[in-house]
Design a protein around this motif. Structure first.
Motif, PDB file in Angstrom:
ATOM      1  N   ASP A 171       0.863  -1.181   0.000  1.00 28.13           N
ATOM      2  CA  ASP A 171       0.000   0.000   0.000  1.00 28.13           C
ATOM      3  C   ASP A 171       0.908   1.243   0.000  1.00 28.13           C
ATOM      4  N   PRO A 172       0.815   2.070  -1.050  1.00 31.68           N
ATOM      5  CA  PRO A 172       1.677   3.261  -1.116  1.00 31.68           C
ATOM      6  C   PRO A 172       1.532   4.182   0.090  1.00 31.68           C
ATOM      7  N   LEU A 173       0.394   4.092   0.765  1.00 27.75           N
ATOM      8  CA  LEU A 173       0.169   4.968   1.916  1.00 27.75           C
ATOM      9  C   LEU A 173       0.804   4.416   3.184  1.00 27.75           C
ATOM     10  N   GLN A 174       1.247   3.151   3.109  1.00 28.58           N
ATOM     11  CA  GLN A 174       1.833   2.557   4.307  1.00 28.58           C
ATOM     12  C   GLN A 174       3.166   1.895   4.000  1.00 28.58           C
ATOM     13  N   PRO A 175       4.196   2.733   3.751  1.00 31.37           N
ATOM     14  CA  PRO A 175       5.526   2.156   3.520  1.00 31.37           C
ATOM     15  C   PRO A 175       5.947   1.393   4.773  1.00 31.37           C
ATOM     16  N   ARG A 176       6.386   0.142   4.584  1.00 29.24           N
ATOM     17  CA  ARG A 176       6.785  -0.665   5.744  1.00 29.24           C
ATOM     18  C   ARG A 176       8.293  -0.843   5.765  1.00 29.24           C
ATOM     19  N   ASP A 177       8.792  -1.050   6.988  1.00 27.50           N
ATOM     20  CA  ASP A 177      10.185  -1.464   7.141  1.00 27.50           C
ATOM     21  C   ASP A 177      11.145  -0.478   6.456  1.00 27.50           C
ATOM     22  N   VAL A 178      10.912   0.820   6.647  1.00 28.89           N
ATOM     23  CA  VAL A 178      11.696   1.856   5.957  1.00 28.89           C
ATOM     24  C   VAL A 178      13.142   1.840   6.453  1.00 28.89           C
ATOM     25  N   ARG A 179      14.079   1.800   5.501  1.00 31.86           N
ATOM     26  CA  ARG A 179      15.512   1.833   5.839  1.00 31.86           C
ATOM     27  C   ARG A 179      16.216   2.893   5.006  1.00 31.86           C
ATOM     28  N   ARG A 180      17.293   3.439   5.561  1.00 28.47           N
ATOM     29  CA  ARG A 180      18.044   4.475   4.843  1.00 28.47           C
ATOM     30  C   ARG A 180      19.497   4.044   4.669  1.00 28.47           C
ATOM     31  N   PHE A 181      20.033   4.276   3.476  1.00 28.93           N
ATOM     32  CA  PHE A 181      21.452   4.044   3.209  1.00 28.93           C
ATOM     33  C   PHE A 181      22.036   5.362   2.729  1.00 28.93           C
ATOM     34  N   SER A 182      23.273   5.655   3.114  1.00 31.82           N
ATOM     35  CA  SER A 182      23.847   6.893   2.586  1.00 31.82           C
ATOM     36  C   SER A 182      24.236   6.670   1.124  1.00 31.82           C
ATOM     37  N   THR A 183      24.105   7.745   0.329  1.00 32.23           N
ATOM     38  CA  THR A 183      24.477   7.692  -1.080  1.00 32.23           C
ATOM     39  C   THR A 183      25.997   7.762  -1.130  1.00 32.23           C
ATOM     40  N   SER A 184      26.626   6.603  -1.031  1.00 30.18           N
ATOM     41  CA  SER A 184      28.087   6.579  -0.920  1.00 30.18           C
ATOM     42  C   SER A 184      28.724   6.951  -2.247  1.00 30.18           C
ATOM     43  N   ASN A 185      30.038   7.013  -2.269  1.00 30.53           N
ATOM     44  CA  ASN A 185      30.727   7.259  -3.527  1.00 30.53           C
ATOM     45  C   ASN A 185      30.999   5.961  -4.260  1.00 30.53           C
ATOM     46  N   ASN A 186      30.345   4.884  -3.787  1.00 29.85           N
ATOM     47  CA  ASN A 186      30.527   3.598  -4.440  1.00 29.85           C
ATOM     48  C   ASN A 186      29.155   3.017  -4.787  1.00 29.85           C
ATOM     49  N   PRO A 187      28.670   3.300  -5.992  1.00 29.35           N
ATOM     50  CA  PRO A 187      27.329   2.850  -6.370  1.00 29.35           C
ATOM     51  C   PRO A 187      27.178   1.330  -6.280  1.00 29.35           C
ATOM     52  N   VAL A 188      28.257   0.595  -6.590  1.00 28.64           N
ATOM     53  CA  VAL A 188      28.147  -0.867  -6.559  1.00 28.64           C
ATOM     54  C   VAL A 188      27.834  -1.331  -5.136  1.00 28.64           C
ATOM     55  N   GLU A 189      28.529  -0.719  -4.167  1.00 22.29           N
ATOM     56  CA  GLU A 189      28.288  -1.080  -2.753  1.00 22.29           C
ATOM     57  C   GLU A 189      26.895  -0.674  -2.296  1.00 22.29           C
ATOM     58  N   THR A 190      26.503   0.564  -2.610  1.00 21.06           N
ATOM     59  CA  THR A 190      25.175   1.033  -2.181  1.00 21.06           C
ATOM     60  C   THR A 190      24.095   0.148  -2.779  1.00 21.06           C
ATOM     61  N   MET A 191      24.227  -0.172  -4.064  1.00 26.01           N
ATOM     62  CA  MET A 191      23.197  -0.984  -4.713  1.00 26.01           C
ATOM     63  C   MET A 191      23.184  -2.404  -4.162  1.00 26.01           C
ATOM     64  N   ALA A 192      24.351  -2.914  -3.740  1.00 26.54           N
ATOM     65  CA  ALA A 192      24.377  -4.251  -3.135  1.00 26.54           C
ATOM     66  C   ALA A 192      23.553  -4.245  -1.843  1.00 26.54           C
ATOM     67  N   GLU A 193      23.654  -3.144  -1.078  1.00 31.50           N
ATOM     68  CA  GLU A 193      22.848  -3.032   0.147  1.00 31.50           C
ATOM     69  C   GLU A 193      21.358  -2.988  -0.171  1.00 31.50           C
ATOM     70  N   VAL A 194      21.027  -2.212  -1.215  1.00 30.58           N
ATOM     71  CA  VAL A 194      19.619  -2.074  -1.609  1.00 30.58           C
ATOM     72  C   VAL A 194      19.077  -3.430  -2.074  1.00 30.58           C
ATOM     73  N   VAL A 195      19.854  -4.118  -2.913  1.00 32.66           N
ATOM     74  CA  VAL A 195      19.417  -5.413  -3.444  1.00 32.66           C
ATOM     75  C   VAL A 195      19.247  -6.417  -2.296  1.00 32.66           C
ATOM     76  N   ALA A 196      20.213  -6.435  -1.374  1.00 33.13           N
ATOM     77  CA  ALA A 196      20.121  -7.373  -0.244  1.00 33.13           C
ATOM     78  C   ALA A 196      18.867  -7.079   0.580  1.00 33.13           C
ATOM     79  N   TYR A 197      18.575  -5.800   0.787  1.00 35.61           N
ATOM     80  CA  TYR A 197      17.364  -5.416   1.531  1.00 35.61           C
ATOM     81  C   TYR A 197      16.123  -6.012   0.856  1.00 35.61           C
ATOM     82  N   PHE A 198      16.027  -5.841  -0.467  1.00 27.85           N
ATOM     83  CA  PHE A 198      14.841  -6.345  -1.177  1.00 27.85           C
ATOM     84  C   PHE A 198      14.819  -7.872  -1.194  1.00 27.85           C
ATOM     85  N   GLN A 199      15.995  -8.485  -1.400  1.00 27.93           N
ATOM     86  CA  GLN A 199      16.021  -9.960  -1.469  1.00 27.93           C
ATOM     87  C   GLN A 199      15.579 -10.583  -0.150  1.00 27.93           C
ATOM     88  N   GLU A 200      16.000  -9.958   0.955  1.00 30.00           N
ATOM     89  CA  GLU A 200      15.632 -10.510   2.261  1.00 30.00           C
ATOM     90  C   GLU A 200      14.127 -10.445   2.518  1.00 30.00           C
TER      91      GLU A 200
END
Ligand code: ADP
Ligand code: ZN
Length: 281
Positions: free
Chosen positions: A21-50
């Motif tokens: 439900d767009p009105l109820q974002p669940r399990d909100v997490r924040r990652f800093s926009t690092s200078n390493n897109p590969v690392e940041t995206m690995a964190e994002v992907v792991a979050y979604f995969q879990e």
């Protein structure tokens, strides 16, 4: 139950969430926009995969972006320049990915379930560190040669503007963003916008620029509603001033759309959910 993933990608942080439900974002997490897109995206992907399996993912990102490559193009965060954000997610998660600017995402969210619920023609503008705008026309987000860049509209000097103020846009100086963003207010008046008292004349100047933007957008896009969000717009006294000034500038020539605050608590993140749902539909 169908679960979707949402990513709001900003210049300082990435916000991720899952939900149905767009009105109820669940399990909100924040990652800093690092200078390493590969690392940041690995964190994002792991979050979604879990939290998967997901039916789709939506990305509402800072821009400018290239819809052909699914990348952010012109960012001063050089490591992110031309990084194929959309396809990195698609490949890793193997789901449909909706991909758009943060403000187009917010426009979509506000139109589907926020202040413009049920409307097919809506403009969303954020007035914060920068100014950006997105538009939905006939139910579709506006994509063209690229996408709207409403922050760089050219405006005329407001009554009460300081004659020596050149504006702060690194590209244009005195475009809308250069004259009316939070940093522009800070630079001009010497205090952060949130410390400027509501009776300060600076707010009249601010309302004038935002009113010019609203009138210009009403002339071009003919939206039913214009939603003004972002940090500066938390000064709610701006809304009546912007509406009044827009009416003055318009001189009764055309009916002006409603000019309202966001209906969503997190327009960009909720918009990313709607992008995910529409990509998966
Ligand atoms: P960003 O644009 O960086 O994503 P914001 O939309 O919060 O984030 O915008 C931050 C800008 O808005 C800053 O320039 C800040 O001075 C201004 N701002 C934040 N809160 C307020 C407030 N309550 N009143 C006026 N200006 C504010
Ligand atoms: Zn500019």
């Amino acid at each position: 139950m169908s679960l979707y993933g949402a990513l709001e990608a900003g210049g300082t942080k990435f916000v991720v969430s899952v939900g149905d439900d767009p009105l109820q974002p669940r399990d909100v997490r924040r990652f800093s926009t690092s200078n390493n897109p590969v690392e940041t995206m690995a964190e994002v992907v792991a979050y979604f995969q879990e939290r998967g399996p997901l039916k789709g993912v939506g990305v509402a990102t800072f821009g400018p972006i290239d819809f052909a490559t699914g990348a952010i193009t012109n960012t001063p965060k050089l490591a992110w320049q031309n990084f194929p954000l959309r396809d990195a997610l698609r490949r890793a998660l193997n789901v449909p990915v909706g991909f758009d600017t943060d403000v187009n995402g917010a426009a979509l969210g506000e139109a589907r379930c926020g202040a413009g619920k049920g409307m097919e023609n809506l403009v969303y503008i954020t007035v914060g560190t920068g100014i950006g705008g997105g538009a939905l026309v006939s139910g579709q987000l506006v994509h063209g040669l690229m996408h709207p860049e409403m922050g760089h509209l050219l405006v005329r000097r407001a009554a009460g503007e300081r004659a020596d103020f050149a504006g702060v846009c690194p590209f244009h100086g005195d475009c809308l963003e250069g004259l009316a963003s939070g940093p522009a207010m800070n630079e001009r008046w010497g205090v952060p916008a949130h410390e400027l008292p509501p009776e300060h004349d600076g707010w009249k100047v601010e309302a004038d620029y935002l009113a010019q933007a609203c009138v210009n957008l009403a002339c071009v896009v003919s939206p039913q509603v214009i939603v003004l969000g972002g940090g500066v717009m938390s000064q709610r006294h701006l809304f009546p001033s912007v509406r009044t000034r827009a009416e003055e500038l318009c001189k009764g020539y055309l009916p002006l759309p409603a000019i309202v605050p966001p209906g969503l608590e997190y327009p960009g993140l909720s918009g990313a959910f709607v992008l995910a749902m529409e990509a998966a539909a």
